[in-house]
Design a protein around this motif. Structure first.
Motif, PDB file in Angstrom:
ATOM      1  N   ARG A 121       0.821  -1.206   0.000  1.00 52.58           N
ATOM      2  CA  ARG A 121       0.000   0.000   0.000  1.00 52.58           C
ATOM      3  C   ARG A 121       0.861   1.265   0.000  1.00 52.58           C
ATOM      4  O   ARG A 121       0.533   2.257  -0.649  1.00 52.58           O
ATOM      5  CB  ARG A 121      -0.926  -0.006   1.220  1.00 52.58           C
ATOM      6  N   ASP A 124       2.274   1.895  -3.391  1.00 53.96           N
ATOM      7  CA  ASP A 124       1.265   2.382  -4.333  1.00 53.96           C
ATOM      8  C   ASP A 124       1.198   3.909  -4.397  1.00 53.96           C
ATOM      9  O   ASP A 124       0.717   4.472  -5.387  1.00 53.96           O
ATOM     10  CB  ASP A 124      -0.124   1.843  -3.953  1.00 53.96           C
ATOM     11  N   ARG A 127       3.120   5.342  -7.379  1.00 53.32           N
ATOM     12  CA  ARG A 127       2.433   5.056  -8.648  1.00 53.32           C
ATOM     13  C   ARG A 127       1.183   5.922  -8.784  1.00 53.32           C
ATOM     14  O   ARG A 127       0.901   6.460  -9.872  1.00 53.32           O
ATOM     15  CB  ARG A 127       2.066   3.574  -8.702  1.00 53.32           C
ATOM     16  N   GLU A 128       0.442   6.080  -7.705  1.00 52.00           N
ATOM     17  CA  GLU A 128      -0.773   6.888  -7.757  1.00 52.00           C
ATOM     18  C   GLU A 128      -0.457   8.369  -7.974  1.00 52.00           C
ATOM     19  O   GLU A 128      -1.231   9.088  -8.608  1.00 52.00           O
ATOM     20  CB  GLU A 128      -1.573   6.696  -6.463  1.00 52.00           C
ATOM     21  N   LEU A 131       0.061   8.860 -11.628  1.00 53.55           N
ATOM     22  CA  LEU A 131      -1.243   8.904 -12.301  1.00 53.55           C
ATOM     23  C   LEU A 131      -1.929  10.249 -12.071  1.00 53.55           C
ATOM     24  O   LEU A 131      -2.641  10.758 -12.947  1.00 53.55           O
ATOM     25  CB  LEU A 131      -2.126   7.754 -11.803  1.00 53.55           C
ATOM     26  N   TYR A 132      -1.715  10.834 -10.906  1.00 54.05           N
ATOM     27  CA  TYR A 132      -2.256  12.165 -10.618  1.00 54.05           C
ATOM     28  C   TYR A 132      -1.692  13.197 -11.593  1.00 54.05           C
ATOM     29  O   TYR A 132      -2.424  14.056 -12.105  1.00 54.05           O
ATOM     30  CB  TYR A 132      -1.918  12.542  -9.172  1.00 54.05           C
ATOM     31  N   ARG A 138      -6.951   8.350  -8.902  1.00 53.71           N
ATOM     32  CA  ARG A 138      -6.652   7.273  -7.965  1.00 53.71           C
ATOM     33  C   ARG A 138      -6.596   7.884  -6.571  1.00 53.71           C
ATOM     34  O   ARG A 138      -6.583   9.089  -6.410  1.00 53.71           O
ATOM     35  CB  ARG A 138      -5.335   6.566  -8.307  1.00 53.71           C
ATOM     36  N   SER A 139      -6.536   7.058  -5.562  1.00 48.96           N
ATOM     37  CA  SER A 139      -6.683   7.511  -4.181  1.00 48.96           C
ATOM     38  C   SER A 139      -5.794   8.700  -3.830  1.00 48.96           C
ATOM     39  O   SER A 139      -6.276   9.748  -3.382  1.00 48.96           O
ATOM     40  CB  SER A 139      -6.392   6.358  -3.219  1.00 48.96           C
ATOM     41  N   THR A 140      -4.483   8.583  -4.037  1.00 46.15           N
ATOM     42  CA  THR A 140      -3.563   9.668  -3.676  1.00 46.15           C
ATOM     43  C   THR A 140      -3.851  10.922  -4.489  1.00 46.15           C
ATOM     44  O   THR A 140      -3.925  12.032  -3.946  1.00 46.15           O
ATOM     45  CB  THR A 140      -2.109   9.224  -3.899  1.00 46.15           C
ATOM     46  N   GLN A 142      -6.622  11.765  -6.002  1.00 49.98           N
ATOM     47  CA  GLN A 142      -7.925  12.334  -5.667  1.00 49.98           C
ATOM     48  C   GLN A 142      -7.820  13.233  -4.441  1.00 49.98           C
ATOM     49  O   GLN A 142      -8.381  14.332  -4.423  1.00 49.98           O
ATOM     50  CB  GLN A 142      -8.929  11.203  -5.405  1.00 49.98           C
ATOM     51  N   GLU A 184     -13.990  14.892 -11.153  1.00 50.43           N
ATOM     52  CA  GLU A 184     -14.346  14.284  -9.875  1.00 50.43           C
ATOM     53  C   GLU A 184     -15.299  15.195  -9.093  1.00 50.43           C
ATOM     54  O   GLU A 184     -15.083  16.412  -9.007  1.00 50.43           O
ATOM     55  CB  GLU A 184     -13.094  14.034  -9.042  1.00 50.43           C
TER      56      GLU A 184
END
Length: 289
Positions: A121, A124, A127-128, A131-132, A138-140, A142, A184
């Motif tokens: 976790r 991740d 990586r997140e 993506l941001y 993704r979670s981070t 967002q 979002e």
């Protein structure tokens, strides 16, 4: 059991190893129980009640193992160190506190070499974040986007905010015609301070912080009621850096029950003239208190 045999968990739970609710709520509860029980275990050991002490330590170890290898929330990495700090301040000498710190660092280093759920976790996050930067939700990413926009909304109405329930409306207006992260829509910016700031501005933030401070002061004494109440408030403050846990159902009720029961016990003790101490701090013994 639900990790080994997923069929025994309720449909509401999507994660293996989580029989009810979700892994975020379960982590909050396990961490609270694990650290709240530590002073009780210390006191049982001092009293020579080895059988009960062994059972409690086994339970603490089970909570810890579950959070490391089965499923846990990354927010736990924020609030568990804070809770351990409170444990050290209330119940340990400086030497014992240093031993706890070294043990925690050694355990963290050792666990990092194992294929644990928590390590995955943490990995991740990087990586997140990438993506941001690519505008992929993704979670981070967002959270970063929610915080950035919430600050913008707060700046537009800093004193009294935009009003109750305005967060989702503001994000909906912002998302029109957008794609990816910018599309979002949320009513929860995943930060308690920002959640208050957007809706009620500086006044809301002042009420939030006054509430936390008053409750911390209420539980500054000794005894299990004070310990539990202080720990609940501490956990809520630090977990609310990455969530809005006063407004979330499970964590909100944990706060209400923990603070309410603790305050009720302290009120009764004050009325009856009784104080129940679970594990006196070594420095208070040396001072003759």
């Amino acid at each position: 059991m639900s990790y080994v045999e997923p069929s025994i968990r309720l449909e509401a739970s999507k994660n293996a190893g989580v029989p009810v609710k979700n892994y975020i709520d379960q982590s909050q509860e396990f961490a609270l129980c694990m650290i709240a029980a530590a002073p009780l275990a210390m006191e049982l050991f001092k009293q020579g009640r080895i059988a009960i002490f062994g059972g409690l330590v086994t339970l603490i170890a089970a909570f810890f193992t579950n959070m490391i290898f089965v499923v846990s929330a990354r927010t736990a990495l924020i609030y568990i160190p804070a809770m351990l700090g409170v444990l050290a301040l209330k119940f340990l000498t400086r030497r014992q506190s240093m031993t706890l710190l070294l043990a925690a660092l050694t355990a963290a280093a050792a666990l990092w070499t194992t294929p644990s759920f928590l390590r995955t976790r943490i990995a991740d996050v990087s990586r997140e974040y990438q993506l941001y930067l690519e505008n992929v939700p993704r979670s981070t990413g967002q959270r970063l986007y929610y915080w950035q926009e919430s600050l913008t909304f707060f700046a537009a109405a800093p004193i009294i905010g935009h009003g109750t329930g305005s967060t989702e409306i503001l994000f909906s207006q912002k998302a029109q015609g957008k794609m990816g992260l910018e599309a979002e829509v949320t009513r929860n910016p995943h930060n308690q301070t920002l959640n208050m700031a957007v809706q009620w501005g500086v006044l809301g933030i002042a009420v939030l912080y006054a509430t936390w401070i008053c409750h911390l002061l209420l539980f500054r004494g000794r005894g299990f009621a004070s310990w539990l109440g202080f720990l609940v408030v501490t956990q809520n403050i630090f977990s609310s850096l990455l969530n809005s846990h006063l407004f979330d159902f499970q964590e909100g009720w944990m706060y209400v029950l923990g603070v309410g029961l603790g305050a009720g016990v302290l009120t009764k003790e004050g009325r009856d003239g009784e104080v129940h101490v679970i594990a006196t701090h070594p420095r208070t013994v040396a001072d003759g208190r």
